[in-house]
Design a protein around this motif. Structure first.
Motif, PDB file in Angstrom:
ATOM      1  N   LYS A   1      34.930  34.837  61.275  1.00 20.25           N
ATOM      2  CA  LYS A   1      35.366  36.224  61.436  1.00 20.25           C
ATOM      3  C   LYS A   1      35.397  36.587  62.907  1.00 20.25           C
ATOM      4  O   LYS A   1      34.554  36.156  63.686  1.00 20.25           O
ATOM      5  N   LEU A   2      36.398  37.385  63.269  1.00 16.86           N
ATOM      6  CA  LEU A   2      36.521  37.812  64.656  1.00 16.86           C
ATOM      7  C   LEU A   2      36.232  39.307  64.753  1.00 16.86           C
ATOM      8  O   LEU A   2      36.659  40.083  63.901  1.00 16.86           O
ATOM      9  N   ASN A   3      35.481  39.678  65.790  1.00 11.72           N
ATOM     10  CA  ASN A   3      35.256  41.092  66.069  1.00 11.72           C
ATOM     11  C   ASN A   3      36.155  41.498  67.224  1.00 11.72           C
ATOM     12  O   ASN A   3      36.096  40.903  68.298  1.00 11.72           O
TER      13      ASN A   3
ATOM     14  N   GLN B   1      38.885  51.443  60.410  1.00 11.64           N
ATOM     15  CA  GLN B   1      37.895  51.011  59.409  1.00 11.64           C
ATOM     16  C   GLN B   1      38.568  50.777  58.062  1.00 11.64           C
ATOM     17  O   GLN B   1      38.234  49.846  57.330  1.00 11.64           O
ATOM     18  N   SER B   2      39.562  51.617  57.726  1.00 10.73           N
ATOM     19  CA  SER B   2      40.216  51.452  56.425  1.00 10.73           C
ATOM     20  C   SER B   2      40.983  50.123  56.366  1.00 10.73           C
ATOM     21  O   SER B   2      41.066  49.487  55.314  1.00 10.73           O
ATOM     22  N   THR B   3      41.531  49.690  57.500  1.00 13.63           N
ATOM     23  CA  THR B   3      42.215  48.383  57.460  1.00 13.63           C
ATOM     24  C   THR B   3      41.218  47.251  57.312  1.00 13.63           C
ATOM     25  O   THR B   3      41.536  46.206  56.750  1.00 13.63           O
ATOM     26  N   ASN B   4      39.999  47.451  57.837  1.00 13.12           N
ATOM     27  CA  ASN B   4      38.984  46.407  57.693  1.00 13.12           C
ATOM     28  C   ASN B   4      38.669  46.133  56.232  1.00 13.12           C
ATOM     29  O   ASN B   4      38.272  45.028  55.863  1.00 13.12           O
TER      30      ASN B   4
ATOM     31  N   SER C   1      39.057  39.504  57.563  1.00 14.34           N
ATOM     32  CA  SER C   1      38.920  38.295  58.380  1.00 14.34           C
ATOM     33  C   SER C   1      38.858  38.659  59.863  1.00 14.34           C
ATOM     34  O   SER C   1      38.339  37.899  60.668  1.00 14.34           O
ATOM     35  N   ILE C   2      39.421  39.778  60.229  1.00 14.24           N
ATOM     36  CA  ILE C   2      39.286  40.261  61.600  1.00 14.24           C
ATOM     37  C   ILE C   2      38.809  41.707  61.519  1.00 14.24           C
ATOM     38  O   ILE C   2      39.415  42.528  60.825  1.00 14.24           O
ATOM     39  N   LEU C   3      37.691  41.996  62.184  1.00 12.60           N
ATOM     40  CA  LEU C   3      37.107  43.339  62.087  1.00 12.60           C
ATOM     41  C   LEU C   3      37.417  44.135  63.344  1.00 12.60           C
ATOM     42  O   LEU C   3      37.119  43.707  64.460  1.00 12.60           O
ATOM     43  N   PHE C   4      38.065  45.271  63.162  1.00 17.00           N
ATOM     44  CA  PHE C   4      38.356  46.153  64.284  1.00 17.00           C
ATOM     45  C   PHE C   4      37.219  47.157  64.464  1.00 17.00           C
ATOM     46  O   PHE C   4      36.637  47.631  63.486  1.00 17.00           O
TER      47      PHE C   4
END
Lengths: 308, 421
Positions: free
Chosen positions: B48-50, B66-69, B74-77
């Protein structure tokens, strides 16, 4: 009767004339020596006789008929100079396999191998692998696989190389036995001294051509030079006579060459008159080695033999 | 004939009796499966990428990010406001950051930078793009006055195409591709593995010097043919064991299929493929192309084995051109499978050098639909002629080479042996 007749056989390779018009006859039941230096064409000649190569020209007559490799190989046993067996294969199975390739049935092969193994004290080898055997042992095995199918013609290329004297004698005895039972043996070697013990008839080849053919005893007689050796106690330092010339002299031994028409008895008489006490007096026949050197004198092949 | 049979039997039984045969027969499918599942597993379990987002446009609020997370984790904004993130993003636990500048909503912007300290590849770029575009298009839709209803129409109203082969209504191009790949690769492996076994076998006989003993009893051709056929039967045995295993698993699975969902789906998948493909034809052709291809290539391998001495490097350098041909065939197969009726596929499946692999990849797509009967017949006929030719040439090289020691012959010399009377 001749088991094998070879007429004017030729086989040329790109770079050399390996066999260049060799003819010879081999009598059934004889032990025949095929001699020659390395590279004389012996192996090529044997490969044609065993059907491995096809000759460029000439004719091979086997057992009275034109040689037919496909059928006649079953009556030939060939042990090549470079021995070969499957290293990882069970020895018993391997012997059966090679025998069956020669046309024996499975049961026949089995019983024959058992008999031979017993004879040469190899019974315990059946389940071993060739890689577990010493060089001499695998040589023995190779010999057995060569003669297993009771061939009419057995061809042995350098059969004693790498064998200790005990095993060499064992094989030698078997060769005599096979010949006594009617098989013909061709014995190919460049070691002349081995041939003198075994063969009655020889052919000498050099550079692809036959240079000598005949009974060993006759050949030796043809090439003898009237040289005698004498062993005695009191040989004078200077020996002079009109009867002979001294070839070589050691403190207790004298080599002399008789002049023409001189009988050995006259020489003996001469020494008896001189009061020399003679221990031995005998004719010196040339060795095959010497004959060979004489025949091919000056060539590279003869130098190879002079070194020994 | 009888002698060829003896040789064949020896070649077969010594190989099948070896422990390594049993081991490879069992291990190959296991390794093959491990390879397929392993790579899929590794592919799916990405790290996972931050990613820190420094938004200057005002469109990407923390709550939207956050809603897209939740949609794709797999990629956390995370939204950040502090510009110092540019220098200390790594200390703060981020793998990279994006500064989104002022944006015109009607045009958007190309090539906004994703700053990192190592390359993550285009796959990562696409995911980030997709996630940001969810927010972006939502905003654009709103500006344009498109409500949810209109949006559903926009995204879901489209036309899709599915091919239906008139000649073969059951054809399923997905299953055909899988079977095509499977059989093509299987032939490829068998050619390479057993081809080199033939070469090593011939080399062994030559270096052991048993060859001269044997060919004082049989013709060199018989020895070569016995070896090739013997080894091909070993390969066939191995293949039949695998087929038997598959049927066993299939039938056992069918019996207890209803209990377990996973087993059930596997069985169903197999059932599908059995039904959508003409199985007897594919199996029959597989046996033919497998044997034909094997004779074609292994006689060449045998010729090379006879020409060289003990040196394994010599073997490699001389057999390389032949191995290259097989690799070339697999390359053609991958093209053929994309377009099973295209010119590459047609010619590749007719020319004997590549036909065993390429034709096997095409066949599951259907006969006579994708592969016309004349092509199949021509391909088979050419393969038979082809392997008769290579065997004939190889036998001549073999006959000379097997008794030739010393220098390694060049390709030119070997050609001379082959063409000599």
């Amino acid at each position: 009767m001749n088991i094998l007749e070879v007429h004017d056989l030729k086989k040329y390779f790109a770079t050399q004339k390996a066999v260049d018009g060799i003819s010879m006859n081999i009598e059934q039941g004889s032990i025949f020596g095929l001699l020659g230096p390395n590279g004389a064409g012996k192996t090529t000649l044997l490969r044609m006789i065993t059907g491995i190569f096809y000759q460029d020209s000439g004719e091979i007559i086997f057992n009275g008929k034109k040689f037919n490799p496909e059928k006649d190989v079953e009556h030939i046993g060939y042990m090549p100079e470079e021995r070969g067996l499957y290293k990882k294969m069970n020895i018993g199975e391997q012997a059966v396999y090679l025998a069956r390739l020669k046309g024996l049935s499975k049961t026949d092969a089995n019983s024959k191998i058992k008999a031979w193994f017993e004879k040469l004290e190899m019974e315990s080898w059946w389940n071993k692998k060739v890689e577990d055997l010493s060089k001499g042992m695998s040589q023995k095995l190779q010999f057995v696989t060569t003669v297993l199918h009771n061939p009419k013609l057995i061809i042995l290329d350098e059969p004693f190389s790498g064998l200790d004297p005990v095993n060499a004698n064992l094989i030698k005895d078997e060769i005599f036995n096979l010949a006594k039972n009617g098989a013909t043996v061709i014995f190919s070697t460049h070691r002349m001294e081995q041939v003198e013990e075994i063969c009655k008839h020889i052919v000498l080849v050099n550079k692809g051509q036959k240079i000598l053919d005949g009974k060993l005893a006759d050949i030796k007689n043809d090439f003898k030079e009237n040289i005698y050796s004498m062993q005695a106690d009191n040989i004078p330092d200077q020996v002079f006579s009109t009867l002979f010339e001294v070839v070589k002299q050691t403190p207790d031994k004298l080599f002399i060459k008789l002049n023409e028409n001189v009988k050995p008895n006259e020489v003996l008489q001469h020494f008896i008159n001189e009061k020399t006490s003679i221990h031995a007096f005998n004719e010196v026949l040339p060795s095959l080695n010497e004959i060979f050197i004489k025949l091919v004198d000056g060539t590279a092949a003869s130098r190879q033999f002079q070194k020994k | 004939m009888n002698k060829i049979l003896l040789i064949l039997k020896r070649e077969y039984s010594t190989r099948v009796k070896k422990k390594s045969f049993l081991l490879t027969t069992l291990l190959f499918p296991v390794l093959y499966m491990a390879l397929i599942f392993g790579t899929t597993y590794l592919g799916s379990s990405k790290q996972k990428l931050n990613v820190a987002i420094l938004d200057e446009s005002g469109y990407f609020t923390d709550s939207l990010l956050q809603s897209t997370n939740i949609i794709d984790s797999s990629i956390l904004f995370s939204s950040v406001a502090d510009t110092s993130i540019q220098s200390n993003y790594r200390k703060s636990g981020y793998d990279g950051y994006i500064i989104i500048p002022e944006l015109n909503w009607q045009t958007g912007r190309e090539n906004i930078k994703f700053i990192t300290n190592k390359t993550h590849g285009t796959g990562t770029e696409r995911i980030i793009e997709r996630k940001l575009n969810i927010i972006w298009s939502e905003m654009v839709n709103e500006k344009l006055g498109i409500d949810i209803e209109k949006k559903t129409v926009l995204t879901q109203s489209s036309i899709s195409i599915k091919e239906e082969n008139q000649e073969n209504l059951k054809a399923d191009s997905g299953v055909s591709t899988a079977i095509g790949y499977g059989s093509g690769f299987l032939i490829y492996f068998i050619l390479l593995i057993y081809g080199s076994q033939v070469m090593m076998g011939v080399m062994e006989e030559k270096t052991n010097r048993i060859a001269e003993v044997v060919i004082s009893s049989v013709k060199p051709f018989q020895l070569m043919l016995g070896k090739i056929v013997g080894i091909s039967l070993v390969a066939l045995t191995q293949f039949l064991i695998w087929v038997a295993c598959i049927f066993l698993i299939y039938n056992v699975g069918k019996l207890m299929g209803s209990d377990s969902a996973m087993v059930g789906s596997v069985v169903k998948g197999m059932q599908n493929s059995f039904e959508s493909v003409n199985l007897p034809l594919v199996l029959g052709c597989f046996a033919f192309y497998f044997m034909g291809g094997f004779f074609f290539y292994s006689s060449l391998y045998a010729a090379i084995g006879s020409a060289i001495n003990e040196d394994v490097r010599e073997a490699q350098s001389l057999s390389f051109p032949i191995t290259l041909l097989i690799i070339f065939a697999i390359f053609m197969m991958t093209i053929a499978i994309q377009d099973p009726s295209g010119p590459v596929a047609v010619w590749g499946s007719i020319i004997p050098f590549t036909s065993p692999i390429v034709m096997m990849a095409r066949l599951p797509f259907g006969v006579p639909g994708t592969v016309p009967v004349w092509q199949l017949v021509l391909s088979m006929a050419l393969l038979i002629i082809g392997f008769l030719c290579t065997t004939w040439l190889a036998a001549k090289i073999y006959r000379t080479g097997i008794l030739m020691y010393g220098k390694k012959p060049s390709w030119k010399e070997m050609l001379k042996w082959a063409l000599r009377k």
